[in-house]
Design a protein around this motif. Sequence first.
Motif, PDB file in Angstrom:
ATOM      1  N   LYS A 119      -1.002  11.666   3.181  1.00  0.00           N
ATOM      2  CA  LYS A 119      -1.961  12.706   3.524  1.00  0.00           C
ATOM      3  C   LYS A 119      -1.376  14.072   3.175  1.00  0.00           C
ATOM      4  O   LYS A 119      -0.238  14.386   3.522  1.00  0.00           O
ATOM      5  CB  LYS A 119      -2.305  12.655   5.018  1.00  0.00           C
ATOM      6  CG  LYS A 119      -3.077  11.423   5.437  1.00  0.00           C
ATOM      7  CD  LYS A 119      -3.449  11.481   6.914  1.00  0.00           C
ATOM      8  CE  LYS A 119      -4.248  10.253   7.328  1.00  0.00           C
ATOM      9  NZ  LYS A 119      -4.615  10.291   8.772  1.00  0.00           N
ATOM     10  N   ASN A 134      -4.084   0.546  -2.275  1.00  0.00           N
ATOM     11  CA  ASN A 134      -3.764  -0.854  -2.013  1.00  0.00           C
ATOM     12  C   ASN A 134      -3.593  -1.585  -3.341  1.00  0.00           C
ATOM     13  O   ASN A 134      -4.400  -1.419  -4.259  1.00  0.00           O
ATOM     14  CB  ASN A 134      -4.872  -1.515  -1.204  1.00  0.00           C
ATOM     15  CG  ASN A 134      -5.048  -0.885   0.155  1.00  0.00           C
ATOM     16  OD1 ASN A 134      -4.085  -0.720   0.894  1.00  0.00           O
ATOM     17  ND2 ASN A 134      -6.280  -0.511   0.496  1.00  0.00           N
ATOM     18  N   GLU A 139       0.240   5.053   1.412  1.00  0.00           N
ATOM     19  CA  GLU A 139      -0.639   5.936   2.181  1.00  0.00           C
ATOM     20  C   GLU A 139       0.021   7.305   2.305  1.00  0.00           C
ATOM     21  O   GLU A 139       1.208   7.402   2.629  1.00  0.00           O
ATOM     22  CB  GLU A 139      -0.920   5.349   3.564  1.00  0.00           C
ATOM     23  CG  GLU A 139      -1.674   4.025   3.511  1.00  0.00           C
ATOM     24  CD  GLU A 139      -1.995   3.494   4.892  1.00  0.00           C
ATOM     25  OE1 GLU A 139      -1.584   4.140   5.882  1.00  0.00           O
ATOM     26  OE2 GLU A 139      -2.659   2.442   4.981  1.00  0.00           O
ATOM     27  N   CYS A 159     -10.417  12.115  -1.713  1.00  0.00           N
ATOM     28  CA  CYS A 159      -9.996  10.824  -1.169  1.00  0.00           C
ATOM     29  C   CYS A 159      -9.693   9.910  -2.346  1.00  0.00           C
ATOM     30  O   CYS A 159     -10.591   9.607  -3.148  1.00  0.00           O
ATOM     31  CB  CYS A 159     -11.079  10.234  -0.287  1.00  0.00           C
ATOM     32  SG  CYS A 159     -11.454  11.223   1.175  1.00  0.00           S
ATOM     33  N   SER A 174       0.820  -1.207   0.000  1.00  0.00           N
ATOM     34  CA  SER A 174       0.000   0.000   0.000  1.00  0.00           C
ATOM     35  C   SER A 174       0.855   1.258   0.000  1.00  0.00           C
ATOM     36  O   SER A 174       2.016   1.244   0.434  1.00  0.00           O
ATOM     37  CB  SER A 174      -0.946   0.012   1.204  1.00  0.00           C
ATOM     38  OG  SER A 174      -0.204   0.023   2.410  1.00  0.00           O
ATOM     39  N   VAL A 199      -6.129  12.760   0.428  1.00  0.00           N
ATOM     40  CA  VAL A 199      -5.804  11.595   1.242  1.00  0.00           C
ATOM     41  C   VAL A 199      -5.687  10.391   0.307  1.00  0.00           C
ATOM     42  O   VAL A 199      -6.625  10.074  -0.429  1.00  0.00           O
ATOM     43  CB  VAL A 199      -6.884  11.325   2.310  1.00  0.00           C
ATOM     44  CG1 VAL A 199      -6.533  10.068   3.100  1.00  0.00           C
ATOM     45  CG2 VAL A 199      -7.030  12.521   3.250  1.00  0.00           C
ATOM     46  N   TYR A 200      -4.532   9.746   0.318  1.00  0.00           N
ATOM     47  CA  TYR A 200      -4.287   8.599  -0.545  1.00  0.00           C
ATOM     48  C   TYR A 200      -4.293   7.309   0.267  1.00  0.00           C
ATOM     49  O   TYR A 200      -3.675   7.234   1.330  1.00  0.00           O
ATOM     50  CB  TYR A 200      -2.922   8.717  -1.239  1.00  0.00           C
ATOM     51  CG  TYR A 200      -2.798   9.864  -2.207  1.00  0.00           C
ATOM     52  CD1 TYR A 200      -3.010   9.665  -3.571  1.00  0.00           C
ATOM     53  CD2 TYR A 200      -2.457  11.140  -1.775  1.00  0.00           C
ATOM     54  CE1 TYR A 200      -2.887  10.712  -4.468  1.00  0.00           C
ATOM     55  CE2 TYR A 200      -2.333  12.195  -2.666  1.00  0.00           C
ATOM     56  CZ  TYR A 200      -2.547  11.974  -4.014  1.00  0.00           C
ATOM     57  OH  TYR A 200      -2.429  13.007  -4.898  1.00  0.00           O
ATOM     58  N   ASN A 201      -4.983   6.301  -0.248  1.00  0.00           N
ATOM     59  CA  ASN A 201      -4.955   4.963   0.332  1.00  0.00           C
ATOM     60  C   ASN A 201      -4.971   3.971  -0.823  1.00  0.00           C
ATOM     61  O   ASN A 201      -6.028   3.509  -1.255  1.00  0.00           O
ATOM     62  CB  ASN A 201      -6.144   4.749   1.264  1.00  0.00           C
ATOM     63  CG  ASN A 201      -6.077   3.413   1.978  1.00  0.00           C
ATOM     64  OD1 ASN A 201      -5.028   2.771   2.011  1.00  0.00           O
ATOM     65  ND2 ASN A 201      -7.191   2.986   2.534  1.00  0.00           N
ATOM     66  N   SER A 223      -8.222   6.319  -3.751  1.00  0.00           N
ATOM     67  CA  SER A 223      -8.015   4.951  -3.260  1.00  0.00           C
ATOM     68  C   SER A 223      -7.981   3.946  -4.401  1.00  0.00           C
ATOM     69  O   SER A 223      -8.492   4.202  -5.496  1.00  0.00           O
ATOM     70  CB  SER A 223      -9.118   4.561  -2.274  1.00  0.00           C
ATOM     71  OG  SER A 223     -10.373   4.511  -2.925  1.00  0.00           O
ATOM     72  N   ASP A 266      -8.560  -0.456  -4.656  1.00  0.00           N
ATOM     73  CA  ASP A 266      -8.862  -1.717  -3.990  1.00  0.00           C
ATOM     74  C   ASP A 266      -8.820  -2.833  -5.018  1.00  0.00           C
ATOM     75  O   ASP A 266      -9.252  -2.645  -6.165  1.00  0.00           O
ATOM     76  CB  ASP A 266     -10.245  -1.675  -3.337  1.00  0.00           C
ATOM     77  CG  ASP A 266     -10.267  -0.787  -2.106  1.00  0.00           C
ATOM     78  OD1 ASP A 266      -9.561  -1.101  -1.132  1.00  0.00           O
ATOM     79  OD2 ASP A 266     -10.981   0.228  -2.135  1.00  0.00           O
TER      80      ASP A 266
END
Length: 213
Positions: free
Chosen positions: A12, A21, A10, A65, A8, A17-19, A67, A69
Amino acid sequence: MVSVQTSSIEKKEKLSVYNLNYPIIKSDNEKNIIGHINKKIYEDIISFKCSIEDISNTKNNNLSCISTDYYITYNNNDIISIPIEFSQLDGLYNISYINSYNYDINLEKEINIKDIFNSEVDYMEIITKKINNKIKELSKELSLDKYITVLDYLKDIVFSDNPIFYISKDGIVICFSSYELDPSIADLSTFKISFKEDGNYLSKYITEKVVES
């Protein structure tokens, strides 16, 4: 069967905000294709991150945000299928798209849509028929205005020779992204080619390697 580990990124920032995966494929038999898949996935993740960062320089004051997945929808008989959803939520606006990574580890090749179907089959005709059937089902539930909107979105879709898809245990799932279809109608985002119902259309390769495995 190969194993998959999660990595991942991550991060900020003031308005982001980065997430992120993403999967890393592991195998006792480290064939060249393993490194190729991992490199391609990582490059796609970084490309997505960089494109969002470029856009953020000109955006408004909404918090974004960002992301990714992933899902392992098939991992058997040296065949692996991993769709990854790339998403950005900016204020009340959400956009997402799907990339899918379908590979035969043993043969060291990417699986394309043409590998799924019998060579005598017009697979785009089959996909179009599935879409039309889905629209007919939805037409019973949608208002006339919304139904017309759906038709307009679908009419504007340009199919490539190799549409995005992933392999599941009971079928092939064709994917569309939120910018291609009306995002308020989530049920339209995927269309399944069922192994049970549509077995006559499938190639010998998929029948032996996936359906009968």
